[in-house]
Design an enzyme around this catalytic site. Structure first.
Site, PDB file in Angstrom:
ATOM      1  N   ASP A 140      79.414  60.601  31.738  1.00 52.16           N
ATOM      2  CA  ASP A 140      79.679  61.387  32.937  1.00 52.16           C
ATOM      3  C   ASP A 140      80.033  62.799  32.472  1.00 52.16           C
ATOM      4  O   ASP A 140      79.883  63.130  31.290  1.00 52.16           O
ATOM      5  CB  ASP A 140      80.768  60.733  33.807  1.00 52.16           C
ATOM      6  CG  ASP A 140      82.164  60.788  33.180  1.00 52.16           C
ATOM      7  OD1 ASP A 140      82.295  61.257  32.028  1.00 52.16           O
ATOM      8  OD2 ASP A 140      83.123  60.354  33.852  1.00 52.16           O
ATOM      9  N   CYS A 178      82.886  58.662  28.579  1.00 53.50           N
ATOM     10  CA  CYS A 178      83.506  59.231  29.779  1.00 53.50           C
ATOM     11  C   CYS A 178      84.833  59.828  29.319  1.00 53.50           C
ATOM     12  O   CYS A 178      85.023  60.069  28.123  1.00 53.50           O
ATOM     13  CB  CYS A 178      83.625  58.210  30.908  1.00 53.50           C
ATOM     14  SG  CYS A 178      84.806  56.865  30.673  1.00 53.50           S
ATOM     15  N   THR A 203      87.985  58.560  29.391  1.00 52.15           N
ATOM     16  CA  THR A 203      88.796  57.591  28.643  1.00 52.15           C
ATOM     17  C   THR A 203      87.960  56.594  27.851  1.00 52.15           C
ATOM     18  O   THR A 203      88.490  55.903  26.981  1.00 52.15           O
ATOM     19  CB  THR A 203      89.650  56.762  29.624  1.00 52.15           C
ATOM     20  OG1 THR A 203      88.747  56.142  30.551  1.00 52.15           O
ATOM     21  CG2 THR A 203      90.650  57.627  30.369  1.00 52.15           C
ATOM     22  N   HIS A 210      82.076  40.687  15.360  1.00 51.81           N
ATOM     23  CA  HIS A 210      82.587  39.480  16.018  1.00 51.81           C
ATOM     24  C   HIS A 210      82.132  39.315  17.470  1.00 51.81           C
ATOM     25  O   HIS A 210      82.053  38.184  17.939  1.00 51.81           O
ATOM     26  CB  HIS A 210      84.129  39.486  15.985  1.00 51.81           C
ATOM     27  CG  HIS A 210      84.683  39.202  14.614  1.00 51.81           C
ATOM     28  ND1 HIS A 210      86.023  38.993  14.379  1.00 51.81           N
ATOM     29  CD2 HIS A 210      84.069  39.088  13.411  1.00 51.81           C
ATOM     30  CE1 HIS A 210      86.213  38.770  13.075  1.00 51.81           C
ATOM     31  NE2 HIS A 210      85.043  38.828  12.463  1.00 51.81           N
ATOM     32  N   ARG A 246      80.779  31.166  13.762  1.00 53.80           N
ATOM     33  CA  ARG A 246      81.707  30.769  14.832  1.00 53.80           C
ATOM     34  C   ARG A 246      81.759  31.817  15.937  1.00 53.80           C
ATOM     35  O   ARG A 246      82.086  31.503  17.087  1.00 53.80           O
ATOM     36  CB  ARG A 246      83.108  30.530  14.266  1.00 53.80           C
ATOM     37  CG  ARG A 246      83.816  31.772  13.776  1.00 53.80           C
ATOM     38  CD  ARG A 246      85.118  31.435  13.063  1.00 53.80           C
ATOM     39  NE  ARG A 246      85.899  32.612  12.720  1.00 53.80           N
ATOM     40  CZ  ARG A 246      85.635  33.413  11.679  1.00 53.80           C
ATOM     41  NH1 ARG A 246      84.607  33.177  10.903  1.00 53.80           N
ATOM     42  NH2 ARG A 246      86.424  34.449  11.435  1.00 53.80           N
ATOM     43  N   HIS A 247      81.391  33.050  15.622  1.00 51.68           N
ATOM     44  CA  HIS A 247      81.424  34.112  16.633  1.00 51.68           C
ATOM     45  C   HIS A 247      80.287  33.962  17.635  1.00 51.68           C
ATOM     46  O   HIS A 247      80.408  34.389  18.778  1.00 51.68           O
ATOM     47  CB  HIS A 247      81.389  35.487  15.961  1.00 51.68           C
ATOM     48  CG  HIS A 247      82.537  35.672  15.022  1.00 51.68           C
ATOM     49  ND1 HIS A 247      83.845  35.715  15.455  1.00 51.68           N
ATOM     50  CD2 HIS A 247      82.586  35.764  13.677  1.00 51.68           C
ATOM     51  CE1 HIS A 247      84.644  35.840  14.419  1.00 51.68           C
ATOM     52  NE2 HIS A 247      83.911  35.858  13.322  1.00 51.68           N
ATOM     53  N   ARG A 303      81.448  31.920  20.505  1.00 50.14           N
ATOM     54  CA  ARG A 303      82.330  32.674  21.400  1.00 50.14           C
ATOM     55  C   ARG A 303      81.538  33.643  22.274  1.00 50.14           C
ATOM     56  O   ARG A 303      81.843  33.819  23.459  1.00 50.14           O
ATOM     57  CB  ARG A 303      83.396  33.397  20.567  1.00 50.14           C
ATOM     58  CG  ARG A 303      84.310  32.377  19.920  1.00 50.14           C
ATOM     59  CD  ARG A 303      85.110  32.928  18.772  1.00 50.14           C
ATOM     60  NE  ARG A 303      85.886  31.837  18.148  1.00 50.14           N
ATOM     61  CZ  ARG A 303      86.468  31.928  16.959  1.00 50.14           C
ATOM     62  NH1 ARG A 303      86.382  33.052  16.259  1.00 50.14           N
ATOM     63  NH2 ARG A 303      87.145  30.913  16.478  1.00 50.14           N
TER      64      ARG A 303
END
Ligand code: RB5
Length: 149
Positions: A7, A64, A66, A97, A131-132, A135
């Protein structure tokens, strides 16, 4: 191909990142905004993320003020894993990860030196899988309306 978007608040940082990527010979496409005039981050987030989902681009960098608003918007696009990061470690590990496909940066939070280091590590770090993967699959299942428990 890397997609960039911002933005108005993220515009100056996005421009610096674009120059950096060009100087490194990294192909990128910019979905805007293209001036510092006030505009809405969700529009750029959706434009950029659509290019990732279509396969036109591999990864995205969104800016942007933040890094937060544009990451919330990006994460509403199915298949997008966007991470708003303010530190180098998170920018690296969100690739390793979380298999993040979008890095969101706050132009009012970060200096451009750190931001560019974070872009570099984000673009040059591979997902570890293992293992990630399970998830990440669980995140996708939530996205698809499945219950995990
Ligand atoms: C724009 O003023 C600002 O709200 C936006 O860039 C972003 O920081 C929102 O999360």
């Amino acid at each position: 191909m890397i997609v960039l978007g911002s933005d108005h608040a993220g515009f100056p940082l996005k421009e610096e990142i674009k120059e950096y990527l060009k100087s490194k010979g990294i192909d990128c496409t910019d979905v805007g905004c293209f001036t510092p005039e006030s505009c809405d981050y969700a529009i750029s987030a959706q434009k950029a993320c659509d290019k990732i989902i279509s396969g036109e681009c591999e990864l995205g960098i969104l800016c942007c003020g933040t890094g937060v608003g544009i990451s919330i918007a990006a994460n509403k696009v199915k298949g997008i894993r966007a991470c708003s990061c303010s530190d180098y470690f998170s920018a690296k590990y969100t690739r390793m990860h979380n298999d993040a496909n979008v890095l969101c940066l706050g132009a009012r939070v970060l200096g451009s030196g750190l931001a560019i280091e974070m872009v570099d590590v984000f673009l040059n770090t591979e997902f570890e899988g293992g293992r990630h993967q399970r998830r990440v699959d669980e995140i996708t299942a939530i996205e698809n309306g499945e219950k995990l428990y």
